[in-house]
Design a protein around this motif. Structure first.
Motif, PDB file in Angstrom:
ATOM      1  N   TYR A 163      -2.290  -2.730   4.589  1.00 61.19           N
ATOM      2  CA  TYR A 163      -0.938  -2.756   5.149  1.00 61.19           C
ATOM      3  C   TYR A 163      -0.005  -1.828   4.369  1.00 61.19           C
ATOM      4  CZ  TYR A 163       3.327  -4.712   7.219  1.00 61.19           C
ATOM      5  OH  TYR A 163       4.525  -4.876   7.885  1.00 61.19           O
ATOM      6  N   ALA A 164      -0.213  -1.744   3.059  1.00 61.62           N
ATOM      7  CA  ALA A 164       0.632  -0.871   2.230  1.00 61.62           C
ATOM      8  C   ALA A 164       0.552   0.575   2.715  1.00 61.62           C
ATOM      9  CB  ALA A 164       0.209  -0.962   0.764  1.00 61.62           C
ATOM     10  N   GLY A 165      -0.651   1.049   2.991  1.00 61.72           N
ATOM     11  CA  GLY A 165      -0.796   2.408   3.506  1.00 61.72           C
ATOM     12  C   GLY A 165      -0.256   2.562   4.902  1.00 61.72           C
ATOM     13  N   LEU A 166      -0.427   1.533   5.703  1.00 62.11           N
ATOM     14  CA  LEU A 166       0.006   1.593   7.094  1.00 62.11           C
ATOM     15  C   LEU A 166       1.529   1.631   7.206  1.00 62.11           C
ATOM     16  CD1 LEU A 166      -1.244   1.539   9.970  1.00 62.11           C
ATOM     17  CD2 LEU A 166      -0.944  -0.942   9.931  1.00 62.11           C
ATOM     18  N   SER A 172       7.564   2.760   8.226  1.00 63.60           N
ATOM     19  CA  SER A 172       7.888   1.414   8.721  1.00 63.60           C
ATOM     20  C   SER A 172       7.688   1.308  10.228  1.00 63.60           C
ATOM     21  CB  SER A 172       9.315   1.024   8.338  1.00 63.60           C
ATOM     22  OG  SER A 172       9.461   0.980   6.928  1.00 63.60           O
ATOM     23  N   PHE A 173       6.589   1.895  10.695  1.00 64.61           N
ATOM     24  CA  PHE A 173       6.116   1.808  12.077  1.00 64.61           C
ATOM     25  C   PHE A 173       6.965   2.591  13.082  1.00 64.61           C
ATOM     26  CE2 PHE A 173       4.543  -1.891   9.813  1.00 64.61           C
ATOM     27  CZ  PHE A 173       3.182  -1.749  10.026  1.00 64.61           C
ATOM     28  N   ARG A 174       7.766   3.528  12.571  1.00 62.71           N
ATOM     29  CA  ARG A 174       8.486   4.398  13.502  1.00 62.71           C
ATOM     30  C   ARG A 174       7.530   5.363  14.188  1.00 62.71           C
ATOM     31  NH1 ARG A 174      12.598   4.035   9.454  1.00 62.71           N
ATOM     32  NH2 ARG A 174      11.875   5.897   8.351  1.00 62.71           N
ATOM     33  N   TRP A 175       6.447   5.738  13.490  1.00 63.52           N
ATOM     34  CA  TRP A 175       5.435   6.630  14.061  1.00 63.52           C
ATOM     35  C   TRP A 175       4.156   5.822  14.226  1.00 63.52           C
ATOM     36  CZ3 TRP A 175       6.462  10.233   9.351  1.00 63.52           C
ATOM     37  CH2 TRP A 175       7.753  10.768   9.462  1.00 63.52           C
ATOM     38  N   ALA A 176       4.067   5.078  15.285  1.00 61.90           N
ATOM     39  CA  ALA A 176       2.901   4.208  15.451  1.00 61.90           C
ATOM     40  C   ALA A 176       2.588   3.994  16.922  1.00 61.90           C
ATOM     41  CB  ALA A 176       3.147   2.860  14.769  1.00 61.90           C
ATOM     42  N   ARG A 177       1.305   3.957  17.215  1.00 57.53           N
ATOM     43  CA  ARG A 177       0.827   3.665  18.564  1.00 57.53           C
ATOM     44  C   ARG A 177       0.717   2.155  18.745  1.00 57.53           C
ATOM     45  NH1 ARG A 177      -4.628   6.966  17.957  1.00 57.53           N
ATOM     46  NH2 ARG A 177      -4.487   5.843  15.964  1.00 57.53           N
ATOM     47  N   ALA A 179      -1.846   0.396  19.285  1.00 58.85           N
ATOM     48  CA  ALA A 179      -2.988  -0.126  18.529  1.00 58.85           C
ATOM     49  C   ALA A 179      -2.646  -0.328  17.060  1.00 58.85           C
ATOM     50  CB  ALA A 179      -4.176   0.823  18.667  1.00 58.85           C
ATOM     51  N   THR A 180      -1.709   0.477  16.547  1.00 56.41           N
ATOM     52  CA  THR A 180      -1.317   0.351  15.147  1.00 56.41           C
ATOM     53  C   THR A 180      -0.550  -0.942  14.927  1.00 56.41           C
ATOM     54  OG1 THR A 180      -1.128   2.753  15.120  1.00 56.41           O
ATOM     55  CG2 THR A 180      -0.249   1.554  13.230  1.00 56.41           C
ATOM     56  N   HIS A 181       0.308  -1.296  15.874  1.00 55.12           N
ATOM     57  CA  HIS A 181       1.019  -2.570  15.780  1.00 55.12           C
ATOM     58  C   HIS A 181       0.045  -3.738  15.885  1.00 55.12           C
ATOM     59  CE1 HIS A 181       5.157  -1.031  15.804  1.00 55.12           C
ATOM     60  NE2 HIS A 181       4.728  -0.100  16.631  1.00 55.12           N
ATOM     61  N   GLU A 182      -0.989  -3.572  16.693  1.00 54.27           N
ATOM     62  CA  GLU A 182      -2.004  -4.615  16.803  1.00 54.27           C
ATOM     63  C   GLU A 182      -2.746  -4.793  15.480  1.00 54.27           C
ATOM     64  OE1 GLU A 182      -4.432  -3.439  20.069  1.00 54.27           O
ATOM     65  OE2 GLU A 182      -2.852  -3.737  21.568  1.00 54.27           O
ATOM     66  N   LEU A 183      -3.048  -3.666  14.822  1.00 50.92           N
ATOM     67  CA  LEU A 183      -3.688  -3.750  13.517  1.00 50.92           C
ATOM     68  C   LEU A 183      -2.769  -4.425  12.508  1.00 50.92           C
ATOM     69  CD1 LEU A 183      -5.848  -3.168  11.421  1.00 50.92           C
ATOM     70  CD2 LEU A 183      -4.957  -0.830  11.223  1.00 50.92           C
ATOM     71  N   ALA A 184      -1.483  -4.070  12.538  1.00 48.29           N
ATOM     72  CA  ALA A 184      -0.531  -4.695  11.619  1.00 48.29           C
ATOM     73  C   ALA A 184      -0.497  -6.205  11.828  1.00 48.29           C
ATOM     74  CB  ALA A 184       0.857  -4.100  11.825  1.00 48.29           C
ATOM     75  N   ALA A 185      -0.501  -6.639  13.086  1.00 47.38           N
ATOM     76  CA  ALA A 185      -0.494  -8.075  13.384  1.00 47.38           C
ATOM     77  C   ALA A 185      -1.754  -8.741  12.826  1.00 47.38           C
ATOM     78  CB  ALA A 185      -0.401  -8.295  14.890  1.00 47.38           C
ATOM     79  N   ARG A 186      -2.857  -8.064  12.955  1.00 50.81           N
ATOM     80  CA  ARG A 186      -4.114  -8.607  12.432  1.00 50.81           C
ATOM     81  C   ARG A 186      -4.066  -8.749  10.910  1.00 50.81           C
ATOM     82  NH1 ARG A 186      -9.642  -5.216  12.391  1.00 50.81           N
ATOM     83  NH2 ARG A 186     -10.964  -6.768  11.353  1.00 50.81           N
ATOM     84  N   GLY A 191      -2.129 -13.745   6.151  1.00 48.92           N
ATOM     85  CA  GLY A 191      -1.196 -14.486   5.312  1.00 48.92           C
ATOM     86  C   GLY A 191      -0.368 -13.643   4.370  1.00 48.92           C
ATOM     87  N   ILE A 192      -0.529 -12.334   4.400  1.00 45.09           N
ATOM     88  CA  ILE A 192       0.296 -11.487   3.530  1.00 45.09           C
ATOM     89  C   ILE A 192       1.742 -11.510   4.015  1.00 45.09           C
ATOM     90  CG2 ILE A 192      -1.579  -9.976   2.847  1.00 45.09           C
ATOM     91  CD1 ILE A 192      -0.492  -7.895   4.845  1.00 45.09           C
ATOM     92  N   ASP A 193       2.666 -11.327   3.098  1.00 44.51           N
ATOM     93  CA  ASP A 193       4.093 -11.278   3.413  1.00 44.51           C
ATOM     94  C   ASP A 193       4.512  -9.814   3.491  1.00 44.51           C
ATOM     95  OD1 ASP A 193       6.911 -11.203   3.357  1.00 44.51           O
ATOM     96  OD2 ASP A 193       7.023 -13.063   2.197  1.00 44.51           O
ATOM     97  N   PRO A 194       4.934  -9.321   4.660  1.00 41.85           N
ATOM     98  CA  PRO A 194       5.279  -7.899   4.774  1.00 41.85           C
ATOM     99  C   PRO A 194       6.420  -7.481   3.856  1.00 41.85           C
ATOM    100  CG  PRO A 194       6.024  -9.116   6.706  1.00 41.85           C
ATOM    101  CD  PRO A 194       5.136 -10.043   5.927  1.00 41.85           C
ATOM    102  N   VAL A 195       7.325  -8.391   3.575  1.00 45.67           N
ATOM    103  CA  VAL A 195       8.428  -8.063   2.670  1.00 45.67           C
ATOM    104  C   VAL A 195       7.909  -7.878   1.254  1.00 45.67           C
ATOM    105  CG1 VAL A 195      10.612  -8.854   1.691  1.00 45.67           C
ATOM    106  CG2 VAL A 195      10.116  -9.257   4.109  1.00 45.67           C
ATOM    107  N   ASP A 196       7.034  -8.773   0.819  1.00 46.51           N
ATOM    108  CA  ASP A 196       6.486  -8.671  -0.532  1.00 46.51           C
ATOM    109  C   ASP A 196       5.655  -7.399  -0.703  1.00 46.51           C
ATOM    110  OD1 ASP A 196       7.656 -11.018  -1.281  1.00 46.51           O
ATOM    111  OD2 ASP A 196       5.854 -12.249  -1.061  1.00 46.51           O
ATOM    112  N   VAL A 197       4.955  -6.984   0.360  1.00 51.17           N
ATOM    113  CA  VAL A 197       4.157  -5.768   0.281  1.00 51.17           C
ATOM    114  C   VAL A 197       5.056  -4.541   0.263  1.00 51.17           C
ATOM    115  CG1 VAL A 197       2.417  -4.336   1.427  1.00 51.17           C
ATOM    116  CG2 VAL A 197       2.170  -6.823   1.432  1.00 51.17           C
TER     117      VAL A 197
END
Length: 325
Positions: A163-166, A172-177, A179-186, A191-197
């Motif tokens: 997720y850190a690389g993504l 911050s997902f401004r350039w994302a397809r 499928a990329t949002h689907e990967l982020a959801a996965r 259980g990771i916290d996106p804010v903490d990452v």
């Protein structure tokens, strides 16, 4: 699988190679970012869990950048001088060319196979086996595909690295397809916290950073006629501005310059040794800055690229404007 020099492979082929490897070294580029080190540590963690002897390294700087020290798997990192000269498989992640490996480039000669995993459009395919997809938003996307093909289940540690690389390479997902949002959801489902990452990667700077910005942005310039009339905004970060600052602070400047509404292209010149510059380029939508950077000896992505140059800041800007057309 067949390992002919210069072979193109897919995620399954890369997974098969790693499954058969008796030892692995994973190298990312000098001055690693979250995509590079996140990719390397995710692969390293998966290999260690499989019982494969593995080292992870980068040539420079001497210590892990502070913003990346929260990435799991950091204990896999070894100093450049401790990297084995002989290894079964050398994996090079997020490097568009062998030169980006810095002093660790010589480890290629002692590897039975060199697997390159990268998403730079300008990648030189310098490995004996290459998994390169210029359409992938980050190298961690490709690493996740390899882990899936390998049957490695994602947990919080792996998801954190991926997720850190993504999140960083998509701005911050401004350039994302989709499928990329689907990967982020996965990844978030582990259980990771996106804010903490994200916070240590993009939203944490020392107080002195504000003073640096005041100096650098106060001298920013705008060339409305550049890039065929689409506009170029630029700023120059001199050594005196960078004193006491981490690389993270310097790299953050270009994403502020790119917000200028009058310019399609943003450039930040970062001073190194006398008359030497590292130039970061960003584009909003139309200009392919990877092609511009390639003309000037560099490379990168369509909207994010860079190169190095020599001369005065005025000379470097003049050459950039010529390359932009």
């Amino acid at each position: 699988m067949t390992t002919v020099s210069g072979t193109e492979t897919d995620a399954r082929g890369a997974a098969e190679l790693l499954e058969q490897a008796t030892s692995v070294t994973v190298v990312c580029h000098v001055n690693p970012d979250a995509d590079a080190l996140g990719s390397a540590l995710a692969l390293g963690t998966a290999l260690r869990r499989r019982g494969t002897p593995v080292q992870v390294a980068f040539a420079d700087p001497a210590e892990t950048p502070e913003s990346l020290r929260t990435l799991p798997g950091g204990d896999l990192l070894v100093a450049p001088g401790e990297v084995s000269h002989e290894v079964d498989v050398l994996v090079v992640v997020d490097c568009g060319s062998a030169g980006r490996m810095g002093a660790l480039r010589d480890r290629m000669s002692g590897a039975r196979e060199v697997l390159v995993v990268d998403h730079h459009v300008s990648n030189a395919r310098f490995g004996s086996i290459n998994l390169v997809d210029g359409a992938a938003e980050s190298t961690t996307v490709l690493v996740c595909e390899v882990l899936d093909a390998w049957g490695v289940p994602l947990d919080r540690d792996l998801a954190h690295c991926l997720y850190a690389g993504l999140v960083t390479d998509t701005a911050s997902f401004r350039w994302a397809r989709p499928a990329t949002h689907e990967l982020a959801a996965r990844l978030l489902a582990t259980g990771i916290d996106p804010v903490d990452v994200s916070r240590p990667l993009m939203d944490t700077h020392p107080f002195g950073w504000l003073g640096m910005l005041a100096s650098v942005l106060g001298s920013a310039g705008l060339h409305r006629e550049a890039a065929g009339g689409l506009g170029l905004a630029h700023a120059v970060v001199r050594c005196s501005d960078r004193e006491g600052m981490r690389a993270e602070e310097t790299e953050s400047v270009v994403d502020l310059v790119r917000t200028a509404s009058e310019a399609e292209v943003a450039a930040v010149l970062k001073e190194g040794p006398p008359r030497q510059w590292s130039v970061s380029l960003r584009a909003k939508s139309v200009v392919d800055v990877s092609a511009v950077a390639a003309l000037l000896g560099g490379g990168g992505h369509r909207r994010s690229a860079g190169y190095t140059a020599r001369g005065s800041s005025e000379d470097v800007l003049a050459a950039l404007r010529t390359a932009l057309g």
